[in-house]
Write a protein that holds these residues in place. Structure first.
Motif, PDB file in Angstrom:
ATOM      1  N   UNK A 202     -32.964   6.134  -5.024  1.00 40.55           N
ATOM      2  CA  UNK A 202     -34.926   7.171  -4.637  1.00 40.55           C
ATOM      3  C   UNK A 202     -35.492   7.490  -5.422  1.00 40.55           C
ATOM      4  N   UNK A 203     -35.770   5.618  -6.088  1.00 34.17           N
ATOM      5  CA  UNK A 203     -36.766   5.425  -6.958  1.00 34.17           C
ATOM      6  C   UNK A 203     -37.470   5.209  -5.819  1.00 34.17           C
ATOM      7  N   UNK A 204     -37.933   4.538  -5.360  1.00 33.40           N
ATOM      8  CA  UNK A 204     -38.814   3.913  -4.559  1.00 33.40           C
ATOM      9  C   UNK A 204     -39.296   5.265  -3.750  1.00 33.40           C
ATOM     10  N   UNK A 205     -39.047   6.273  -3.104  1.00 35.04           N
ATOM     11  CA  UNK A 205     -39.161   7.298  -2.478  1.00 35.04           C
ATOM     12  C   UNK A 205     -40.174   8.266  -3.017  1.00 35.04           C
TER      13      UNK A 205
ATOM     14  N   UNK B 103     -26.260   5.832 -13.227  1.00 36.28           N
ATOM     15  CA  UNK B 103     -27.565   5.385 -12.748  1.00 36.28           C
ATOM     16  C   UNK B 103     -27.759   4.897 -11.558  1.00 36.28           C
ATOM     17  N   UNK B 104     -27.377   3.836 -11.857  1.00 34.34           N
ATOM     18  CA  UNK B 104     -27.526   2.701 -11.051  1.00 34.34           C
ATOM     19  C   UNK B 104     -27.547   3.630  -9.574  1.00 34.34           C
ATOM     20  N   UNK B 105     -26.899   4.447  -9.016  1.00 32.01           N
ATOM     21  CA  UNK B 105     -26.713   4.794  -7.726  1.00 32.01           C
ATOM     22  C   UNK B 105     -28.370   5.952  -7.283  1.00 32.01           C
ATOM     23  N   UNK B 106     -28.564   6.527  -8.932  1.00 35.05           N
ATOM     24  CA  UNK B 106     -30.326   7.072  -8.759  1.00 35.05           C
ATOM     25  C   UNK B 106     -31.014   5.974  -8.444  1.00 35.05           C
TER      26      UNK B 106
END
Length: 264
Positions: free
Chosen positions: A46-49, A40-43
């Motif tokens: 991708x949120x800003x993109x 979860x924290x690794x992904x």
């Protein structure tokens, strides 16, 4: 100086025990569903993109979206009207304080308890498997859920508010129909309107959600935009849905207040 106890004896110990119990249940639930917090924290990177891609609108989709919003509202309205009529009839047969037959009342309550336990999305899949894709399947799926919800709420309102008026009218020799029409409906109408307005909002939400499984309307358009990774169209449709739900909330609140203060 005498101390006055403001909590019951042993309440702190019970609170600590309850806290530990809830903590244990929470940890067990996390382990049961196997939450991978590391992934979860690794992904999260991708949120800003994704958000940057969502910061765009596509006005070319607005006319099509408006047409589909009308379709969703029409579907919700039709199911709302039919569900209200069916539920009002069934609720007076199911309410324990006015039901003409106790076994019929038990059957109605039990049947719709089962109906409510199944999500509308599942009903939609079952109906689509029988009737195919389209608005007819959506109508039936939403209708089943709406009737189940309204029967429960209408029955509860009748049982909570109708006791005294039923006894009074029975003592005058009034028939079952007269008790319902002249006694219970005027008494329960305010509560009925409140439940009906909530049901309409639920129907709109469900008509949008059922677009995932092929029911027409704005939900289907949103699903198509998501599946094609068209972020601008997705954002535009989501904004329009949010505006729709805010307007609906405002209108339904005004209607409830008008009925409430009109009867006061």
């Amino acid at each position: 100086m005498e101390h006055i106890r403001v909590t019951s004896k042993g309440s702190i110990g019970k609170a600590v025990l309850l806290f530990l119990l809830l903590g244990t249940v929470f940890i067990a639930a996390v382990n049961l569903i196997n939450l991978d917090m590391q992934k979860f924290f690794e992904r999260l990177e991708n949120v800003p993109d994704v958000l940057s891609r969502m910061m765009a609108v596509d006005f070319s989709i607005v006319p099509d979206a408006l047409l589909n919003i009308v379709t969703s509202l029409t579907l919700a309205l039709l199911t709302w009207v039919v569900a209200t009529i069916l539920a009002m009839f069934l609720s007076f047969l199911a309410a324990s304080n006015i039901a003409p037959n106790r076994y019929v009342a038990i059957f109605i309550k039990g049947f719709f308890a089962i109906v409510r336990s199944v999500p509308s999305l599942v009903w939609g899949l079952m109906v689509i498997a029988s009737l195919g894709f389209g608005n007819v399947s959506g109508f039936i799926a939403i209708l089943i859920s709406a009737v189940g919800y309204l029967v429960k709420t209408f029955t509860g309102s009748i049982e909570e508010t109708g006791g005294e008026i039923i006894e009074a009218m029975k003592s005058t020799g009034a028939s079952w129909f007269k008790i319902v029409y002249h006694g219970l409906i005027p008494l329960c109408i305010t509560a009925f309107v409140a439940w009906i307005t909530v049901c309409f909002e639920m129907n709109v939400s469900e008509s949008i959600g059922l677009g995932i499984i092929g029911v027409g309307g704005i939900g289907l358009l949103l699903t198509q935009a998501i599946n094609t990774y068209n972020y601008a169209q997705t954002t535009t449709i989501v904004i329009m849905i949010c505006i729709l739900m805010v307007v609906l909330e405002f209108v339904m609140t005004r209607i409830k207040n008008t009925i409430k203060f009109g009867n006061s």
